[in-house]
Design a protein around this motif. Structure first.
Motif, PDB file in Angstrom:
ATOM      1  N   MET A  76     -10.010   8.207  -8.422  1.00 37.67           N
ATOM      2  CA  MET A  76      -9.011   9.240  -8.537  1.00 37.67           C
ATOM      3  C   MET A  76      -7.810   8.677  -9.283  1.00 37.67           C
ATOM      4  O   MET A  76      -7.347   7.589  -8.980  1.00 37.67           O
ATOM      5  CB  MET A  76      -8.589   9.693  -7.142  1.00 37.67           C
ATOM      6  CG  MET A  76      -7.429  10.633  -7.102  1.00 37.67           C
ATOM      7  SD  MET A  76      -7.131  11.231  -5.419  1.00 37.67           S
ATOM      8  CE  MET A  76      -6.908   9.722  -4.523  1.00 37.67           C
ATOM      9  N   VAL A  77      -7.298   9.372 -10.271  1.00 40.58           N
ATOM     10  CA  VAL A  77      -6.082   8.987 -10.971  1.00 40.58           C
ATOM     11  C   VAL A  77      -5.031  10.038 -10.688  1.00 40.58           C
ATOM     12  O   VAL A  77      -5.253  11.221 -10.905  1.00 40.58           O
ATOM     13  CB  VAL A  77      -6.314   8.873 -12.493  1.00 40.58           C
ATOM     14  CG1 VAL A  77      -5.016   8.507 -13.195  1.00 40.58           C
ATOM     15  CG2 VAL A  77      -7.377   7.834 -12.793  1.00 40.58           C
ATOM     16  N   PRO A  84      -1.047   5.830   0.839  1.00 38.19           N
ATOM     17  CA  PRO A  84      -1.068   4.641  -0.008  1.00 38.19           C
ATOM     18  C   PRO A  84      -0.822   4.920  -1.486  1.00 38.19           C
ATOM     19  O   PRO A  84      -0.143   4.143  -2.166  1.00 38.19           O
ATOM     20  CB  PRO A  84      -2.470   4.075   0.225  1.00 38.19           C
ATOM     21  CG  PRO A  84      -2.861   4.570   1.578  1.00 38.19           C
ATOM     22  CD  PRO A  84      -2.242   5.928   1.692  1.00 38.19           C
ATOM     23  N   SER A  85      -1.364   6.019  -2.016  1.00 34.79           N
ATOM     24  CA  SER A  85      -1.168   6.327  -3.440  1.00 34.79           C
ATOM     25  C   SER A  85       0.292   6.597  -3.743  1.00 34.79           C
ATOM     26  O   SER A  85       0.829   6.139  -4.760  1.00 34.79           O
ATOM     27  CB  SER A  85      -2.014   7.534  -3.845  1.00 34.79           C
ATOM     28  OG  SER A  85      -3.382   7.273  -3.655  1.00 34.79           O
ATOM     29  N   PHE A  98      -3.794   1.452  -6.907  1.00 31.57           N
ATOM     30  CA  PHE A  98      -3.274   0.583  -7.956  1.00 31.57           C
ATOM     31  C   PHE A  98      -2.310   1.362  -8.840  1.00 31.57           C
ATOM     32  O   PHE A  98      -2.652   2.448  -9.324  1.00 31.57           O
ATOM     33  CB  PHE A  98      -4.421   0.049  -8.821  1.00 31.57           C
ATOM     34  CG  PHE A  98      -5.429  -0.750  -8.060  1.00 31.57           C
ATOM     35  CD1 PHE A  98      -5.278  -2.119  -7.912  1.00 31.57           C
ATOM     36  CD2 PHE A  98      -6.530  -0.130  -7.480  1.00 31.57           C
ATOM     37  CE1 PHE A  98      -6.215  -2.870  -7.199  1.00 31.57           C
ATOM     38  CE2 PHE A  98      -7.466  -0.866  -6.767  1.00 31.57           C
ATOM     39  CZ  PHE A  98      -7.310  -2.236  -6.627  1.00 31.57           C
ATOM     40  N   PRO A  99      -1.089   0.841  -9.065  1.00 37.09           N
ATOM     41  CA  PRO A  99      -0.156   1.566  -9.931  1.00 37.09           C
ATOM     42  C   PRO A  99      -0.657   1.610 -11.368  1.00 37.09           C
ATOM     43  O   PRO A  99      -1.230   0.641 -11.860  1.00 37.09           O
ATOM     44  CB  PRO A  99       1.136   0.753  -9.818  1.00 37.09           C
ATOM     45  CG  PRO A  99       0.712  -0.601  -9.394  1.00 37.09           C
ATOM     46  CD  PRO A  99      -0.534  -0.419  -8.574  1.00 37.09           C
ATOM     47  N   VAL A 100      -0.478   2.755 -11.995  1.00 36.80           N
ATOM     48  CA  VAL A 100      -0.810   2.924 -13.404  1.00 36.80           C
ATOM     49  C   VAL A 100       0.499   2.793 -14.161  1.00 36.80           C
ATOM     50  O   VAL A 100       1.310   3.721 -14.206  1.00 36.80           O
ATOM     51  CB  VAL A 100      -1.487   4.283 -13.662  1.00 36.80           C
ATOM     52  CG1 VAL A 100      -1.741   4.489 -15.146  1.00 36.80           C
ATOM     53  CG2 VAL A 100      -2.786   4.388 -12.876  1.00 36.80           C
ATOM     54  N   GLY A 135       1.679   6.713 -12.305  1.00 42.06           N
ATOM     55  CA  GLY A 135       0.883   7.207 -11.193  1.00 42.06           C
ATOM     56  C   GLY A 135       0.066   6.097 -10.582  1.00 42.06           C
ATOM     57  O   GLY A 135       0.447   4.931 -10.664  1.00 42.06           O
ATOM     58  N   THR A 136      -1.051   6.462  -9.974  1.00 44.34           N
ATOM     59  CA  THR A 136      -1.910   5.474  -9.324  1.00 44.34           C
ATOM     60  C   THR A 136      -3.376   5.771  -9.578  1.00 44.34           C
ATOM     61  O   THR A 136      -3.761   6.915  -9.835  1.00 44.34           O
ATOM     62  CB  THR A 136      -1.698   5.452  -7.792  1.00 44.34           C
ATOM     63  OG1 THR A 136      -1.989   6.743  -7.262  1.00 44.34           O
ATOM     64  CG2 THR A 136      -0.293   5.032  -7.427  1.00 44.34           C
ATOM     65  N   LEU A 137      -4.171   4.716  -9.484  1.00 46.24           N
ATOM     66  CA  LEU A 137      -5.619   4.839  -9.449  1.00 46.24           C
ATOM     67  C   LEU A 137      -6.020   4.452  -8.035  1.00 46.24           C
ATOM     68  O   LEU A 137      -5.643   3.382  -7.556  1.00 46.24           O
ATOM     69  CB  LEU A 137      -6.268   3.899 -10.468  1.00 46.24           C
ATOM     70  CG  LEU A 137      -7.796   3.959 -10.484  1.00 46.24           C
ATOM     71  CD1 LEU A 137      -8.296   3.943 -11.914  1.00 46.24           C
ATOM     72  CD2 LEU A 137      -8.398   2.808  -9.700  1.00 46.24           C
TER      73      LEU A 137
END
Length: 197
Positions: free
Chosen positions: A1-2, A34-35, A77-79, A87-89
Motif C-alpha cells: 500500500m502506498v 503506523p503509516s 516506510f516513509p516515501v 507519504g508511506t509504503l
C-alpha cells in the motif's frame, strides 16, 4: 500500500488488495496508526506485533480495530526524506514476526521506487487502477471535496473539516471514503454544533 500525506490528511495512491485499502482507510479515519506516524516522523515504523503494550499505548483505537481484523504486523516506510515526505509504503502481516534483514532492505528500496513513481508518473497517460478495478485515488478526490464542503457548511478550517469527517466515519463504523461519498452526493450534511444558552 502506498499512502500520500499532505499536512494532517492522507489518502491511498495504491493498494495491492482490498484488505490493504481498508487498512489505509482505517488509519485515515482514526487519524492514527503506523503509516500516519511514519509520514509525520519521516522514519520507518516497524511493528512486528501490534499486541505489544507500546503499540497499544501509541495507537490505542487503531490497534484494537486492527487486531479484530486479524492484523498483527505492520511496517511503514516513509516515501521521501525530512520535510519532503510524500507519504508511506506500508506492509502488513496476519501473524506477528519481525522483518528479516533482506525484507527490511526491500522495504526501504521499494519506498524509494514509490517516491520515483510519485514524482515521475507514467508518461503513457493511462491511469493505474486498484486491484478491485476502481480508479486509483478516485475516492481520495471525493474525500478532499467533502472536506471543502464540510468546511463551508460549518464555517471551520479544512483541517477541522477532516477531523469531523473522520469522527463521523468512526462513530458510524464507516470508511472515510463512504462518508465523503454521502457528503459529495448531498445525502449527508454537517450542521454547526448548537450554541449553549
Amino acid at each position: 500500500m502506498v499512502t500520500s500525506a499532505a499536512g494532517t490528511t492522507t489518502g491511498s495512491y495504491y493498494a495491492s488488495t482490498d484488505f490493504s485499502r481498508r487498512l489505509d482507510e482505517m488509519q485515515t479515519a482514526l487519524g492514527q496508526g503506523p503509516s500516519i506516524s511514519a509520514a509525520a516522523q519521516g522514519e520507518a515504523i516497524l511493528v512486528p506485533d501490534l499486541d505489544e503494550p507500546w503499540a497499544r499505548r501509541t495507537w490505542p483505537v487503531f490497534v484494537e480495530s486492527a487486531l479484530a481484523g486479524d492484523l498483527r504486523g505492520v511496517f511503514a516506510f516513509p516515501v521521501g526524506t525530512g520535510a519532503a515526505v510524500l507519504g508511506t509504503l506500508t506492509i502488513h502481516r496476519p501473524a506477528p514476526s519481525p522483518l528479516k534483514e533482506v525484507e527490511l532492505a526491500y522495504g526501504l528500496a521499494s519506498a524509494g521506487v514509490a517516491l520515483d513513481l510519485m514524482l515521475h508518473p507514467s508518461p503513457t497517460g493511462t491511469d493505474a487502477t486498484w486491484i478491485n478495478g476502481t480508479d486509483l485515488g478516485a475516492h481520495q478526490v471525493e474525500v478532499h471535496q467533502a472536506a471543502g464542503m464540510v468546511s463551508l457548511q460549518l464555517g471551520v478550517t479544512v483541517d477541522e473539516a477532516y477531523s469531523r469527517l473522520r469522527a463521523h466515519a468512526f462513530r458510524h463504523d464507516m470508511t472515510l471514503a463512504d462518508v465523503a461519498v454521502e457528503v459529495v452526493r448531498r445525502w449527508l450534511r454537517f450542521t454547526p454544533d448548537p450554541q449553549p444558552d
